[in-house]
Write a protein that holds these residues in place. Structure first.
Motif, PDB file in Angstrom:
ATOM      1  N   SER A  71       0.810  -1.216   0.000  1.00  0.00           N
ATOM      2  CA  SER A  71       0.000   0.000   0.000  1.00  0.00           C
ATOM      3  C   SER A  71       0.847   1.271   0.000  1.00  0.00           C
ATOM      4  O   SER A  71       0.311   2.378  -0.111  1.00  0.00           O
ATOM      5  CB  SER A  71      -0.952   0.012   1.203  1.00  0.00           C
ATOM      6  N   TYR A 210      -4.568   1.428   0.137  1.00  0.00           N
ATOM      7  CA  TYR A 210      -4.149   1.547  -1.251  1.00  0.00           C
ATOM      8  C   TYR A 210      -4.532   2.925  -1.788  1.00  0.00           C
ATOM      9  O   TYR A 210      -5.532   3.515  -1.357  1.00  0.00           O
ATOM     10  CB  TYR A 210      -4.803   0.454  -2.099  1.00  0.00           C
ATOM     11  N   GLU A 216      -3.351   5.849  -8.646  1.00  0.00           N
ATOM     12  CA  GLU A 216      -2.777   4.645  -9.244  1.00  0.00           C
ATOM     13  C   GLU A 216      -2.720   4.747 -10.767  1.00  0.00           C
ATOM     14  O   GLU A 216      -1.768   4.273 -11.394  1.00  0.00           O
ATOM     15  CB  GLU A 216      -3.569   3.412  -8.822  1.00  0.00           C
ATOM     16  N   SER A 261      -0.951  -5.415  -5.197  1.00  0.00           N
ATOM     17  CA  SER A 261      -0.474  -4.145  -4.674  1.00  0.00           C
ATOM     18  C   SER A 261      -0.205  -3.194  -5.838  1.00  0.00           C
ATOM     19  O   SER A 261      -0.239  -3.590  -7.008  1.00  0.00           O
ATOM     20  CB  SER A 261       0.815  -4.358  -3.882  1.00  0.00           C
ATOM     21  N   THR A 262       0.095  -1.961  -5.519  1.00  0.00           N
ATOM     22  CA  THR A 262       0.428  -0.999  -6.573  1.00  0.00           C
ATOM     23  C   THR A 262       1.664  -1.450  -7.335  1.00  0.00           C
ATOM     24  O   THR A 262       1.722  -1.337  -8.560  1.00  0.00           O
ATOM     25  CB  THR A 262       0.655   0.396  -5.969  1.00  0.00           C
TER      26      THR A 262
END
Length: 318
Positions: A71, A210, A216, A261-262
């Motif tokens: 995150s 997140y 994102e 996850s990113t």
């Protein structure tokens, strides 16, 4: 030793803030312990505010950042430090890590023993940030040895002739963890330990979730600018559904034991460009980025989700 200097918050972090709002950092931009700067990193306003408030005045506290894997807990700290020229001593914790390794130990050098200060001693003496990554994997009885120095009391190194290190005014202790010190109730994070209550009582705690879709999207676009925006949107939809199933919806048990996850999302996008000539490129890239390490049933479920979202794009190239 580097001197302190003020940094304007709005220009330093590229956020909306009062022009007169400043935060202290260091003047020496060439210190080897300053983390590498990621240009274009997008700061989340509330998290940036909380970390900067802690850096300005810790008040005898440490700062604990908790949240799901990937995150952005550690990157938040290091990217703030990179812009403030603030040196970092970073340690990845594990179950066998002892407090003495953080303080320092004697090593053999040219036939004689020499005391080498550890990351805690160096950070306390020089005014660096001490980051304890995955701190909830460490034995709580060892971490409890940090209680006094977090509050600003001197560090006494009995093994080194009773050396006394008085903490530098800019010394800060920051920890990250997938739990908030109370252990892992989900069963997803093996090795996470319930931490000592007295130790956790010395920390401010902030939740790092997140990033938003907008952030994102910007991260993926910056990492893979040649990827069409339509494809990025589809990847984000898949990522959101995987996370929902990983975290558990409506108080149900998690349906997945892996998550996107990113950094995994960026890996998927990058591999999609790397293997753009392959048949079913998005499935092939997703397998390498995430699902090859998932259980077969979960891998199949994730690929079904992605196939539904991608539609015709998921099919082999004609």
């Amino acid at each position: 030793m580097s001197t302190l200097q003020p940094f304007q918050v709005s220009t330093t972090f590229n956020v909306q803030a009062h022009p007169e709002l400043e935060v202290l950092g260091f003047s020496d931009a060439n210190h080897p312990q300053i983390p590498p700067r990621q240009d274009g990193y997008v700061f989340r306003h509330a998290l940036l505010r909380d970390v900067l408030a802690f850096l300005h005045d810790a008040g005898g506290d440490g700062l604990f950042l908790t949240g799901p894997t990937g995150s952005g807990k550690t990157s938040l700290i290091t990217q703030i430090a990179a812009r403030l020229n603030w040196p970092v001593q970073s340690v990845t914790c594990h179950g066998r890590l002892e407090l003495q390794a953080l303080i320092g130990q004697f090593v053999l050098n040219n036939g004689s023993t020499q005391f080498v200060h550890g990351p805690l001693s160096v950070a306390a003496r020089e005014g660096h940030l001490l980051i304890l990554n995955e701190s909830d994997l460490m034995d709580p009885s060892e971490l409890a040895g940090l209680n006094d120095i977090i509050e600003g009391q001197p560090l006494v190194i009995a093994e080194h002739g009773g050396e006394v290190i008085h903490p530098h005014p800019q010394f800060r202790v920051m920890a990250t963890g997938n739990s908030a010190g109370s252990g892992d109730g989900s069963g997803l994070y093996q090795g996470v330990l319930r931490q000592n209550l007295a130790f956790m009582d010395r920390f401010r705690v902030i939740q790092v979730d997140y990033p938003t879709l907008e952030i994102e999207q910007a991260v993926v676009q910056r990492a893979v600018p040649s990827l069409p925006l339509e494809i990025i949107h589809k990847m984000l939809v898949v990522a959101l559904e995987i996370r929902r199933l990983f975290l558990g919806a409506d108080h149900e048990a998690p349906a997945l034991t892996v998550t996107m996850s990113t950094r995994t999302l960026v890996r998927w996008a990058t591999l999609a460009i790397t293997f753009k000539g392959a048949p079913q490129v998005f499935e092939y890239a997703l397998s390498q980025a995430l699902t090859a390490r998932a259980e077969p049933e979960q891998r199949e479920a994730i690929h079904r989700i992605a196939a539904d979202v991608f539609g015709d794009y998921w099919e082999p190239a004609a």
